[in-house]
Design a protein around this motif. Structure first.
Motif, PDB file in Angstrom:
ATOM      1  N   ALA A 522     -86.037 -78.621  28.137  1.00 25.28           N
ATOM      2  CA  ALA A 522     -86.016 -77.126  28.081  1.00 25.28           C
ATOM      3  C   ALA A 522     -86.607 -76.523  26.828  1.00 25.28           C
ATOM      4  O   ALA A 522     -86.516 -77.252  25.798  1.00 25.28           O
ATOM      5  CB  ALA A 522     -84.578 -76.569  28.435  1.00 25.28           C
ATOM      6  N   PRO A 523     -87.245 -75.507  26.701  1.00 27.08           N
ATOM      7  CA  PRO A 523     -87.899 -74.833  25.573  1.00 27.08           C
ATOM      8  C   PRO A 523     -86.720 -74.587  24.275  1.00 27.08           C
ATOM      9  O   PRO A 523     -86.998 -75.074  23.184  1.00 27.08           O
ATOM     10  CB  PRO A 523     -87.988 -73.390  25.902  1.00 27.08           C
ATOM     11  N   SER A 524     -85.312 -74.429  24.502  1.00 24.77           N
ATOM     12  CA  SER A 524     -84.544 -74.342  23.588  1.00 24.77           C
ATOM     13  C   SER A 524     -84.245 -75.744  22.922  1.00 24.77           C
ATOM     14  O   SER A 524     -83.909 -75.935  21.738  1.00 24.77           O
ATOM     15  CB  SER A 524     -83.087 -73.846  23.949  1.00 24.77           C
ATOM     16  N   GLU A 525     -84.024 -76.706  23.647  1.00 32.44           N
ATOM     17  CA  GLU A 525     -83.972 -78.174  23.429  1.00 32.44           C
ATOM     18  C   GLU A 525     -85.127 -78.750  22.610  1.00 32.44           C
ATOM     19  O   GLU A 525     -85.070 -79.328  21.771  1.00 32.44           O
ATOM     20  CB  GLU A 525     -83.626 -79.167  24.525  1.00 32.44           C
ATOM     21  N   PHE A 526     -86.214 -78.446  23.120  1.00 39.70           N
ATOM     22  CA  PHE A 526     -87.498 -78.641  22.344  1.00 39.70           C
ATOM     23  C   PHE A 526     -87.356 -77.851  20.773  1.00 39.70           C
ATOM     24  O   PHE A 526     -87.794 -78.803  19.908  1.00 39.70           O
ATOM     25  CB  PHE A 526     -88.674 -77.891  23.209  1.00 39.70           C
ATOM     26  N   MET A 527     -87.023 -76.780  20.722  1.00 39.88           N
ATOM     27  CA  MET A 527     -86.953 -76.149  19.485  1.00 39.88           C
ATOM     28  C   MET A 527     -85.919 -76.911  18.393  1.00 39.88           C
ATOM     29  O   MET A 527     -86.163 -77.018  17.208  1.00 39.88           O
ATOM     30  CB  MET A 527     -86.462 -74.662  19.648  1.00 39.88           C
ATOM     31  N   ARG A 528     -84.840 -77.219  19.077  1.00 39.56           N
ATOM     32  CA  ARG A 528     -83.758 -77.985  18.241  1.00 39.56           C
ATOM     33  C   ARG A 528     -84.343 -79.298  17.583  1.00 39.56           C
ATOM     34  O   ARG A 528     -84.147 -79.582  16.630  1.00 39.56           O
ATOM     35  CB  ARG A 528     -82.563 -78.250  19.175  1.00 39.56           C
ATOM     36  N   GLN A 529     -84.992 -80.086  18.741  1.00 41.37           N
ATOM     37  CA  GLN A 529     -85.311 -81.355  18.247  1.00 41.37           C
ATOM     38  C   GLN A 529     -86.637 -81.283  17.311  1.00 41.37           C
ATOM     39  O   GLN A 529     -86.801 -82.123  16.583  1.00 41.37           O
ATOM     40  CB  GLN A 529     -85.635 -82.366  19.423  1.00 41.37           C
ATOM     41  N   ALA A 530     -87.484 -80.301  17.508  1.00 41.40           N
ATOM     42  CA  ALA A 530     -88.687 -79.949  16.786  1.00 41.40           C
ATOM     43  C   ALA A 530     -88.015 -79.574  15.408  1.00 41.40           C
ATOM     44  O   ALA A 530     -88.597 -80.221  14.252  1.00 41.40           O
ATOM     45  CB  ALA A 530     -89.511 -78.987  17.461  1.00 41.40           C
ATOM     46  N   ASN A 531     -87.149 -78.864  15.132  1.00 38.84           N
ATOM     47  CA  ASN A 531     -86.621 -78.463  13.822  1.00 38.84           C
ATOM     48  C   ASN A 531     -85.989 -79.625  13.116  1.00 38.84           C
ATOM     49  O   ASN A 531     -86.378 -79.891  11.849  1.00 38.84           O
ATOM     50  CB  ASN A 531     -85.389 -77.507  14.079  1.00 38.84           C
ATOM     51  N   SER A 532     -85.291 -80.616  14.047  1.00 39.52           N
ATOM     52  CA  SER A 532     -84.652 -81.743  13.240  1.00 39.52           C
ATOM     53  C   SER A 532     -85.966 -82.572  12.743  1.00 39.52           C
ATOM     54  O   SER A 532     -85.870 -83.272  11.737  1.00 39.52           O
ATOM     55  CB  SER A 532     -83.781 -82.590  14.317  1.00 39.52           C
ATOM     56  N   ALA A 533     -86.973 -82.872  13.713  1.00 41.15           N
ATOM     57  CA  ALA A 533     -88.185 -83.583  13.074  1.00 41.15           C
ATOM     58  C   ALA A 533     -88.662 -82.976  11.913  1.00 41.15           C
ATOM     59  O   ALA A 533     -89.023 -83.714  10.951  1.00 41.15           O
ATOM     60  CB  ALA A 533     -89.054 -83.741  14.308  1.00 41.15           C
ATOM     61  N   LEU A 534     -89.092 -81.652  12.095  1.00 39.55           N
ATOM     62  CA  LEU A 534     -90.006 -81.094  10.927  1.00 39.55           C
ATOM     63  C   LEU A 534     -89.139 -80.895   9.743  1.00 39.55           C
ATOM     64  O   LEU A 534     -89.645 -80.945   8.547  1.00 39.55           O
ATOM     65  CB  LEU A 534     -90.167 -79.535  11.427  1.00 39.55           C
ATOM     66  N   SER A 535     -87.783 -80.980   9.869  1.00 42.72           N
ATOM     67  CA  SER A 535     -86.711 -80.852   8.635  1.00 42.72           C
ATOM     68  C   SER A 535     -87.194 -82.207   7.699  1.00 42.72           C
ATOM     69  O   SER A 535     -86.643 -82.176   6.296  1.00 42.72           O
ATOM     70  CB  SER A 535     -85.513 -80.768   9.057  1.00 42.72           C
ATOM     71  N   ARG A 536     -87.780 -83.157   8.198  1.00 52.18           N
ATOM     72  CA  ARG A 536     -87.845 -84.293   7.371  1.00 52.18           C
ATOM     73  C   ARG A 536     -89.098 -84.558   6.843  1.00 52.18           C
ATOM     74  O   ARG A 536     -89.439 -85.419   5.898  1.00 52.18           O
ATOM     75  CB  ARG A 536     -87.573 -85.706   8.590  1.00 52.18           C
ATOM     76  N   CYS A 537     -90.126 -83.731   7.166  1.00 50.59           N
ATOM     77  CA  CYS A 537     -91.540 -83.579   6.650  1.00 50.59           C
ATOM     78  C   CYS A 537     -92.025 -82.412   6.139  1.00 50.59           C
ATOM     79  O   CYS A 537     -92.732 -82.551   5.224  1.00 50.59           O
ATOM     80  CB  CYS A 537     -92.255 -84.245   7.630  1.00 50.59           C
ATOM     81  N   LEU A 538     -91.362 -81.189   6.393  1.00 53.54           N
ATOM     82  CA  LEU A 538     -92.042 -79.881   5.814  1.00 53.54           C
ATOM     83  C   LEU A 538     -91.531 -79.771   4.134  1.00 53.54           C
ATOM     84  O   LEU A 538     -90.131 -80.147   4.076  1.00 53.54           O
ATOM     85  CB  LEU A 538     -91.367 -78.997   6.825  1.00 53.54           C
ATOM     86  N   GLU A 539     -91.997 -79.287   3.508  1.00 50.84           N
ATOM     87  CA  GLU A 539     -91.835 -78.940   2.072  1.00 50.84           C
ATOM     88  C   GLU A 539     -90.610 -77.954   2.323  1.00 50.84           C
ATOM     89  O   GLU A 539     -90.364 -77.146   3.389  1.00 50.84           O
ATOM     90  CB  GLU A 539     -92.795 -78.388   1.318  1.00 50.84           C
TER      91      GLU A 539
END
Length: 688
Positions: A522-539
């Motif tokens: 679902a879109p909301s679950e995608f946003m949650r997991q994408a946020n978790s993934a990006l939190s490790r690599c975004l400045e």
């Protein structure tokens, strides 16, 4: 002012003194009772005060002590609970065995010894309950929200309020107090449903936690058994089971421990699946970050081989790299070069030079003649339209070893490897020329390749796109993924900043989109997991705004979630109304913990034939006017333009908006990346 150390020392001293005075009063009462002089404890009011002082001292000490433990170390909490409190039950059991032996075999019957044993049990129980209450509090409030914090504060206040019943010698089982106690029991049941921390345990930690929780529950049962066994003893001068506070705490400690044990037990079989998914996502990120981390091609091949072997649980395999006319085997697992040659010759004979899966090699005469121990094989070329980098071969010793989901994950790894290798080679080429200009050109080429040139055409909708970067490269992106014959996922986003860094983050976001949406979430679950993934690599200073739409023509509707991106503009043909969807959402990477999911909302909307959806980035509405640099194009003007041209085809609507925008800003005047997608739903629906 007392510091923490002095406060703990004061509480320990108070607890020891009050326990000793309680024991002395109990022994005096027992002696008097034996002489038939009294039938209740001496000075009962003083007895109750000492009892409450002891309980509060122990509980407050445990409250302070537990706060010093390392947050997030869940097994550490359980170890502390067992070693510092629950082990007291086993000490009590040893004391009880000694007491029974002394009374039954040595025939040593002492009323004073009975009361000393009982009071010792009582002290160990209070320590156990105090530690349990506040260990469970730390776990229960993990990733808390405001409601849960308030709920716990009220529970604790009501719990300590029940000590007034003991102080004033009220019978808590009377009809007056039973409804209140029943409400507290329901309150306890509600609190026991908050077990978010269990989800963060991997398989090994859950296994250890189950052992510790089992030992703690056994301790709880031992204490309960002791006190209800002693309750009916005719020579006992005091009965601590009439303290309602202790019974409620014992109920909470036991129920929460049981709930944690059952949830951990029943989620244990699925732990390895979630761990594998998490590891796949982390490995996918490593491939995406290879350029930024300055890795070589060999390191990328190391990563993809290890990642695919783990993701598929392959029992054997090899990676073959294309070195012009020659083939080089760079990685091997549980297979010999002689076996590789035999398999490769057979595959060439069958002309398998593209993706190939065979889940039952025993039925293939050629493979059966090779007499090899494997029964499933998957062949995954690593190639782009222009280059052929190599081929990945994976084998399993069971039939049907490679299911569709596993193959999708493996293809995602190889696709990302292709993209990463091409990017690495482009970057390496750029270093031979003027570094800065060449990097910009290469990043621009990478970005251009990442953005789809065409969308799938169908009879039920049409789409037209426009994308212009303010510099050679930009941070705007859009993409799509066909989820099924009737469903398509469309994403648009804007990376904070501009230039090469934004472009690389854009590439990461594209990879995360394709990696996660393979699971059709679902879109909301995608946003949650994408946020978790990006939190490790975004400045820390970077973030990404995005909107994800899943359109289903069979359902004639779409569902979407917005992560801080521009509001979606929509024209409803049936209502003849133009409006913006006003939905909540926070950019990816702004909040980097599990509470992010509370900031994302989904919305579902049924579309009609003739409806138009306009998706864009802030470079459109924030474009500056040619005559007045402080005036922005704005949402109102964009809405007005759609009201004027909604009846046109999607391509014409796009051109009408872009022409009006260029008239407003002046020719060749772009301050920020501009991206625009126009989707128009048709009356003619595809039949399946």
């Amino acid at each position: 002012m007392l510091n923490k150390t002095n406060t703990e020392l004061l509480l320990i001293t108070t607890a020891v003194i009050s326990w000793a005075l309680l024991l002395a009063n109990l022994l005096l009462t027992a002696e008097s009772l034996q002489q038939r002089e009294y039938t209740e404890p001496l000075l009962p009011f003083i007895h109750n005060i000492l009892l409450i002082i002891f309980i509060i001292s122990v509980f407050f000490y445990q409250r302070i002590n537990v706060l010093k433990l390392k947050k997030g170390d869940f097994t550490g909490y359980l170890w502390n609970f067992f070693l510092r409190a629950a082990i007291g039950a086993y000490i009590a059991l040893a004391i009880y065995i000694g007491f029974v032996l002394s009374t039954d075999f040595i025939n040593l019957k002492s009323n004073l010894l009975l009361h000393m044993v009982y009071h010792t049990f009582f002290g160990l129980l209070v320590v156990f309950l105090g530690k349990g209450l506040y260990i469970w509090r730390q776990l229960l409030l993990y990733h808390k929200n405001r409601f849960l914090q308030v709920a716990w504060d009220w529970f604790e206040l009501l719990l300590y309020g029940t000590l007034l019943l003991t102080l004033l010698n009220f019978d808590y089982t009377s009809y007056i107090f039973l409804p209140l106690l029943a409400l507290l029991v329901f309150y306890i049941l509600f609190l026991c449903t908050n077990l978010k921390w269990v989800a963060y345990l991997n398989f090994n930690k859950k296994s250890r936690s189950l052992v510790l929780l089992g030992a703690i529950l056994l301790s709880w049962y031992i204490f309960k058994w002791f006190f209800y066994k002693f309750q009916s003893h005719p020579e006992l001068a005091a009965d601590y089971t009439d303290v309602g506070f202790l019974l409620l705490v014992m109920l909470f400690v036991g129920l929460y421990g049981l709930a944690a044990f059952l949830v951990s037990l029943f989620s244990l079989p699925t732990s390895s699946v979630f761990e594998q998914k998490s590891e796949d996502l982390l490995n996918f990120q490593r491939l995406s970050q290879s350029i930024q981390q300055g890795q070589s091609e060999q390191q990328v091949y190391d990563t993809v081989f290890d990642s695919t072997v783990k993701a598929s649980a392959a029992s054997a395999g090899w990676l073959e790299l294309d070195k012009g006319r020659e083939k080089e085997i760079s990685h091997m697992l549980n297979i010999t070069e002689e076996q590789i040659e035999r398999i490769r010759h057979l595959l060439l004979a069958y002309n398998y030079d593209t993706d190939h899966i065979n889940n039952n090699l025993e039925r293939n005469p050629g493979f059966k003649d090779l007499e090899l121990p494997w029964q499933s094989i998957v062949v995954l070329p690593i190639k782009s339209l222009k280059h052929h980098f190599g081929v990945l071969y994976l084998l399993k010793d069971i039939e049907n070893g490679f299911d569709k989901e596993t193959v999708n994950v493996l293809q995602t790894f190889t696709n990302q490897t292709t993209l990463t290798i091409e990017n690495l080679r482009l970057v390496a080429e750029s270093l031979q020329n003027e570094r800065y200009k060449e990097e910009l050109k290469i990043a621009s080429t990478v970005q251009e390749n990442l953005i789809p040139k065409t969308f799938p055409s169908d009879s039920w909708f049409e789409i037209s796109t426009h994308a212009v970067a303010a510099k050679e490269v930009g941070g705007d992106f859009y993409d799509f993924l066909q989820l099924s014959e009737s469903r398509i996922a469309i994403i648009i986003g804007d990376v904070s900043g501009k230039g090469i860094t934004a472009a690389f983050h854009m590439a990461q976001m594209k990879g995360i989109f394709h990696g996660l949406m393979q699971q059709d979430m679902a879109p909301s679950e995608f946003m949650r997991q994408a946020n978790s993934a990006l939190s490790r690599c975004l400045e820390r200073t970077s973030f990404i705004t995005s909107s994800l739409y899943i359109i289903d023509y069979r359902m004639k509707g779409f569902v979407f979630a917005r992560a801080g991106h521009c509001h979606t503009l929509y024209y409803n043909a049936m209502m003849e109304d133009t409006f913006y969807f006003q939905t909540d959402g926070l950019g990816l990477g702004i909040i980097r913990d599990q509470s992010y999911k509370n900031h994302i909302r989904e919305m579902f909307y049924d579309y009609n034939p003739g409806d138009v959806m306009v998706i864009y980035t802030d470079g459109i509405i924030e474009a500056r006017g040619a005559e007045n640099n402080n005036e922005e194009y704005g949402e109102d003007r964009l809405r007005y333009m759609l009201e004027q041209c909604y009846h046109l085809e999607a391509e014409d609507i796009k051109y009408a908006i872009i022409n009006d925008l260029q008239t407003f800003t002046g020719p060749n005047t772009i301050y920020d990346d501009q991206t625009l997608l126009v989707i128009k739903f048709k009356a003619d629906q595809q039949t399946v």
